[in-house]
Design a protein around this motif. Structure first.
Motif, short mmCIF file in Angstrom:
data_model
loop_
_atom_site.label_atom_id
_atom_site.label_comp_id
_atom_site.label_asym_id
_atom_site.label_seq_id
_atom_site.Cartn_x
_atom_site.Cartn_y
_atom_site.Cartn_z
N MET A 21 -11.66 7.21 6.38
CA MET A 21 -11.57 5.95 5.71
C MET A 21 -12.08 4.76 6.68
SD MET A 21 -8.02 6.23 3.37
CE MET A 21 -7.71 4.66 3.45
N PRO A 22 -12.82 3.87 6.22
CA PRO A 22 -13.15 2.65 6.92
C PRO A 22 -12.05 2.00 7.37
CG PRO A 22 -14.48 2.93 4.86
CD PRO A 22 -13.52 3.82 4.89
N SER A 23 -12.27 1.46 8.59
CA SER A 23 -11.01 0.81 9.42
C SER A 23 -10.75 -0.49 8.50
CB SER A 23 -11.12 0.61 10.73
OG SER A 23 -12.43 -0.13 10.74
N SER A 24 -11.72 -0.84 7.74
CA SER A 24 -11.60 -2.11 7.29
C SER A 24 -10.54 -2.02 5.77
CB SER A 24 -12.87 -2.73 6.85
OG SER A 24 -13.48 -2.01 5.79
N ILE A 25 -10.58 -0.75 5.33
CA ILE A 25 -9.64 -0.79 4.36
C ILE A 25 -8.31 -0.04 4.78
CG2 ILE A 25 -11.47 -0.78 2.77
CD1 ILE A 25 -11.21 2.14 2.28
N ARG A 26 -8.05 0.33 5.98
CA ARG A 26 -7.09 1.10 6.30
C ARG A 26 -5.84 0.26 6.40
NH1 ARG A 26 -7.15 5.92 9.57
NH2 ARG A 26 -4.87 5.91 8.94
N GLY A 27 -4.56 0.79 6.08
CA GLY A 27 -3.69 -0.08 5.92
C GLY A 27 -2.46 0.85 5.40
N GLY A 28 -1.23 0.28 5.34
CA GLY A 28 -0.09 1.00 4.65
C GLY A 28 -0.16 1.51 3.35
N VAL A 29 -0.78 0.84 2.44
CA VAL A 29 -0.86 0.96 1.01
C VAL A 29 -1.82 2.01 0.92
CG1 VAL A 29 -1.26 0.31 -1.53
CG2 VAL A 29 0.15 -1.08 0.34
N THR A 30 -2.97 1.72 1.66
CA THR A 30 -4.13 2.74 1.33
C THR A 30 -4.00 4.09 1.90
OG1 THR A 30 -5.23 1.58 3.24
CG2 THR A 30 -6.10 0.78 0.90
N ASP A 31 -3.45 3.98 2.94
CA ASP A 31 -3.04 5.15 3.75
C ASP A 31 -2.11 6.13 2.86
OD1 ASP A 31 -4.60 4.63 5.79
OD2 ASP A 31 -3.13 4.37 7.23
N GLU A 32 -0.99 5.52 2.16
CA GLU A 32 -0.10 6.19 1.40
C GLU A 32 -0.97 6.65 -0.09
OE1 GLU A 32 2.66 8.53 0.50
OE2 GLU A 32 2.72 7.40 2.44
N VAL A 33 -1.77 5.84 -0.45
CA VAL A 33 -2.51 6.25 -1.75
C VAL A 33 -3.34 7.56 -1.28
CG1 VAL A 33 -4.36 5.67 -3.35
CG2 VAL A 33 -2.45 4.13 -2.69
N MET A 34 -4.07 7.48 -0.10
CA MET A 34 -5.04 8.50 0.30
C MET A 34 -4.12 9.79 0.66
SD MET A 34 -7.95 9.64 1.00
CE MET A 34 -8.94 8.81 1.55
N ALA A 35 -2.69 9.65 1.22
CA ALA A 35 -2.10 10.79 1.51
C ALA A 35 -1.42 11.41 0.26
CB ALA A 35 -0.90 10.17 2.41
N ALA A 36 -1.22 10.71 -0.71
CA ALA A 36 -0.56 11.12 -1.87
C ALA A 36 -1.89 12.25 -2.58
CB ALA A 36 -0.08 10.05 -2.94
N ALA A 37 -3.10 11.43 -2.63
CA ALA A 37 -4.18 12.20 -3.35
C ALA A 37 -4.51 13.48 -2.54
CB ALA A 37 -5.55 11.22 -3.31
N LEU A 38 -4.20 13.64 -1.25
CA LEU A 38 -4.61 14.65 -0.22
C LEU A 38 -3.32 15.75 -0.08
CD1 LEU A 38 -6.76 12.93 2.69
CD2 LEU A 38 -7.54 14.42 0.57
N ARG A 39 -2.13 15.27 -0.50
CA ARG A 39 -1.12 16.24 -0.36
C ARG A 39 -1.35 17.56 -1.15
NH1 ARG A 39 2.52 12.29 -0.81
NH2 ARG A 39 2.45 11.79 1.42
N PRO A 40 -1.62 17.80 -2.29
CA PRO A 40 -2.06 19.05 -3.07
C PRO A 40 -3.09 19.87 -2.32
CG PRO A 40 -2.10 17.21 -4.59
CD PRO A 40 -2.18 16.50 -3.54
N LEU A 41 -3.88 19.25 -1.62
CA LEU A 41 -4.95 19.92 -0.82
C LEU A 41 -4.44 20.44 0.42
CD1 LEU A 41 -8.28 17.53 -1.44
CD2 LEU A 41 -7.70 19.72 -2.25
#
Length: 192
Positions: A21-41
């Protein structure tokens, strides 16, 4: 972290995804959304790693060992004992990766015999004609004829064309017949 002998690389899928993810959109909320999307993988990746480890002949037993053997062209074919069959499979793997060279032959012999290098030997036999390599190993028990025939085929596949490998498995101090009759003049052995 990797599985034993590098069979399946266990990757941190979530951390790697977040790292893309680009550092400009990294943060607590976006990191958690990405983690939730990748957890099944991540779970799928871990499951595949577990299956790959189960098919590793050094770890597998029973049906999974049979599957590992069939992957390298060595079906069980009458060898019921997992430990003996594992030696055939590991020997074939060493023969395949050895490329017909002496390090591959040595690795194949150690895998087949199940003996440590301290009680095994490899030497060239000075005979006329095709080169011959003599391999010996001290073992605790001699396998049956079915295993010996299979091991002979695996050993022959570990050398280049025109080279004849001869393997001898021998017991440390078994009763044997000697040239002068019976006695403890050597040890029982089996030719691979």
């Amino acid at each position: 972290m990797t599985a034993p002998r590098g069979i399946w690389p266990v990757r941190p899928v979530i951390a790697q995804g977040q790292g893309l993810m680009p550092s400009s959109i990294r943060g607590g909320v976006t990191d958690e959304v990405m983690a939730a999307a990748l957890r099944p993988l991540q779970r799928t990746h871990q499951t595949l790693g577990d299956v790959a480890m189960a098919l590793d002949p050094a770890l597998a037993t029973g049906f999974l060992l049979t599957q590992a053997g069939e992957r390298v062209g060595e079906p069980r074919g009458g060898i019921a004992d997992d430990a003996l069959y594992r030696r055939i499979v590991l020997g074939r793997m060493a023969a395949i990766s050895g490329g017909g060279l002496w390090p591959g032959l040595w690795a194949c012999w150690l895998a087949l015999s199940g003996a440590p290098a301290a009680v095994a030997t490899m030497s060239r036999v000075p005979v006329a004609g095709d080169p011959c390599v003599l391999l010996t190993a001290q073992v605790d028990a001699l396998p049956d004829d079915v295993w010996l025939a299979r091991a002979r085929a695996v050993l022959a596949g570990a050398v280049a064309a025109g080279v004849e490998p001869v393997g001898i498995l021998h017991l440390a101090d078994a009763f044997t017949l000697t040239t002068g009759g019976s006695g403890f003049g050597g040890s029982l052995s089996a030719r691979v």
